[in-house]
Design a protein around this motif. Structure first.
Motif, short mmCIF file in Angstrom:
data_model
loop_
_atom_site.label_atom_id
_atom_site.label_comp_id
_atom_site.label_asym_id
_atom_site.label_seq_id
_atom_site.Cartn_x
_atom_site.Cartn_y
_atom_site.Cartn_z
N MET A 1 0.85 -0.88 -0.02
CA MET A 1 -0.09 0.01 -0.03
C MET A 1 0.81 1.13 -0.02
SD MET A 1 -2.81 0.94 2.48
CE MET A 1 -3.57 2.54 2.77
N PRO A 2 0.71 2.17 -1.07
CA PRO A 2 1.63 3.24 -0.95
C PRO A 2 0.98 4.33 0.03
CG PRO A 2 0.03 3.38 -2.74
CD PRO A 2 -0.25 1.88 -2.15
N ALA A 3 1.82 5.25 0.20
CA ALA A 3 1.75 6.51 1.09
C ALA A 3 0.66 7.54 0.35
CB ALA A 3 3.09 7.02 1.39
N ASN A 21 12.37 24.21 -4.04
CA ASN A 21 11.32 23.27 -4.59
C ASN A 21 10.38 22.99 -3.35
OD1 ASN A 21 13.07 21.64 -3.10
ND2 ASN A 21 13.33 20.12 -4.45
N PHE A 22 10.18 24.21 -2.63
CA PHE A 22 9.11 23.72 -1.40
C PHE A 22 7.98 24.84 -1.87
CE2 PHE A 22 7.13 24.92 2.37
CZ PHE A 22 7.39 23.82 3.32
N ALA A 23 6.74 24.49 -1.88
CA ALA A 23 5.42 24.97 -2.19
C ALA A 23 5.13 26.09 -1.16
CB ALA A 23 4.40 24.24 -2.63
N PHE A 61 8.77 7.17 0.83
CA PHE A 61 7.87 8.14 0.38
C PHE A 61 8.36 8.52 -0.95
CE2 PHE A 61 5.52 12.36 -0.03
CZ PHE A 61 4.33 12.01 0.27
N GLU A 62 7.51 8.59 -2.18
CA GLU A 62 7.90 9.01 -3.49
C GLU A 62 7.46 10.48 -3.55
OE1 GLU A 62 6.99 8.13 -8.22
OE2 GLU A 62 6.16 6.91 -6.69
N ILE A 63 8.35 11.33 -3.73
CA ILE A 63 7.77 12.63 -3.79
C ILE A 63 7.41 12.91 -5.09
CG2 ILE A 63 8.66 15.10 -3.59
CD1 ILE A 63 10.75 14.17 -1.48
N GLY A 65 6.05 16.20 -6.15
CA GLY A 65 6.18 17.42 -6.43
C GLY A 65 6.23 18.50 -5.06
N PRO A 66 6.48 19.72 -5.22
CA PRO A 66 6.49 20.45 -4.28
C PRO A 66 5.75 20.62 -3.00
CG PRO A 66 6.74 22.04 -6.38
CD PRO A 66 6.12 20.53 -6.67
N ALA A 67 4.28 20.17 -3.51
CA ALA A 67 3.35 19.99 -2.30
C ALA A 67 3.50 18.73 -1.36
CB ALA A 67 1.97 19.84 -3.15
N ASP A 68 4.09 17.71 -2.15
CA ASP A 68 4.73 16.73 -1.45
C ASP A 68 5.79 17.07 -0.44
OD1 ASP A 68 2.77 14.89 -1.86
OD2 ASP A 68 4.13 13.60 -3.55
N ARG A 69 6.65 18.12 -0.63
CA ARG A 69 7.68 18.45 0.39
C ARG A 69 7.31 19.15 1.40
NH1 ARG A 69 9.75 18.18 -4.80
NH2 ARG A 69 11.76 17.04 -4.99
N ALA A 70 5.94 20.00 0.97
CA ALA A 70 5.28 20.76 2.15
C ALA A 70 4.62 19.92 3.22
CB ALA A 70 4.42 21.92 1.78
N LEU A 71 4.24 18.74 2.54
CA LEU A 71 3.37 17.68 3.66
C LEU A 71 4.21 16.89 4.30
CD1 LEU A 71 0.78 15.94 4.13
CD2 LEU A 71 1.63 14.53 2.00
N ILE A 72 5.68 16.63 3.75
CA ILE A 72 6.72 15.92 4.44
C ILE A 72 7.45 16.68 5.71
CG2 ILE A 72 9.17 15.14 4.51
CD1 ILE A 72 8.46 14.13 1.70
#
Length: 176
Positions: A1-3, A21-23, A61-63, A65-72
């Motif tokens: 199951m993916p994140a 690369n941070f949104a 966790f496969e990133i 885009g920039p939104a995933d970096r903010a989430l991380i």
């Protein structure tokens, strides 16, 4: 199951500012900072809080885009906040502790002490660096305030055991 990934990945790229690369998303906030007001009911802070418990079980966790970096960043900050609380912490003490953590001196991508430099690009120049630092401070303040609301929703004298159960979990084996 993916994140679980951010739902803000699909947002129009021209509407979102990216530093490094941070949104930088609009957030509903009561704190001063560079983020402009959010016009929807759901923002990146709500998403971090909603996805924290589900994503904290994942080591990879496969990133996308920039939104995933903010989430991380949000998930790792929540984990850091929870590690400072215990079962005897009252809401008042938690508010004071997490406010201090939010305002503490912290490193941003590109700084030597930032633990996730391999995932984030450094800002281009001092102006972008100052913008990112002030946005992250506003982000951290709002995130800690909403986290306290969720943890102490049922009882103001003790935190929810369902949130404190995640104090030892480390998302991606990283911490801020």
């Amino acid at each position: 199951m993916p994140a679980y990934h951010s739902t803000f990945l699909a947002e129009d790229a021209s509407d979102t500012r990216v530093v490094g690369n941070f949104a930088i998303f609009p957030i509903k906030t009561q704190f001063r900072g560079p983020s402009y007001p959010c016009h929807s009911d759901y923002d990146i802070i709500d998403e971090c809080l909603d996805l924290f418990r589900a994503n904290s079980f994942f080591k990879n966790f496969e990133i996308k885009g920039p939104a995933d970096r903010a989430l991380i960043y949000g998930i790792l900050f929540i984990s850091n906040c929870l590690s400072l609380l215990n079962s005897r912490t009252t809401e008042h003490d938690a508010t004071r502790t997490l406010n201090n953590l939010s305002l503490d001196n912290f490193s941003i991508p590109g700084d030597i002490g930032f633990p996730l430099n391999s995932l984030y690009q450094s800002p281009n120049g001092k102006l972008e660096s100052d913008l990112l630092r002030s946005y992250l401070q506003q982000f951290r303040q709002e995130l800690s305030a909403r986290l306290i609301e969720r943890i102490y929703r049922d009882d103001k004298t003790k935190p929810s055991k369902y949130w404190l159960a995640f104090t030892r979990r480390r998302f991606m084996n990283k911490s801020l």
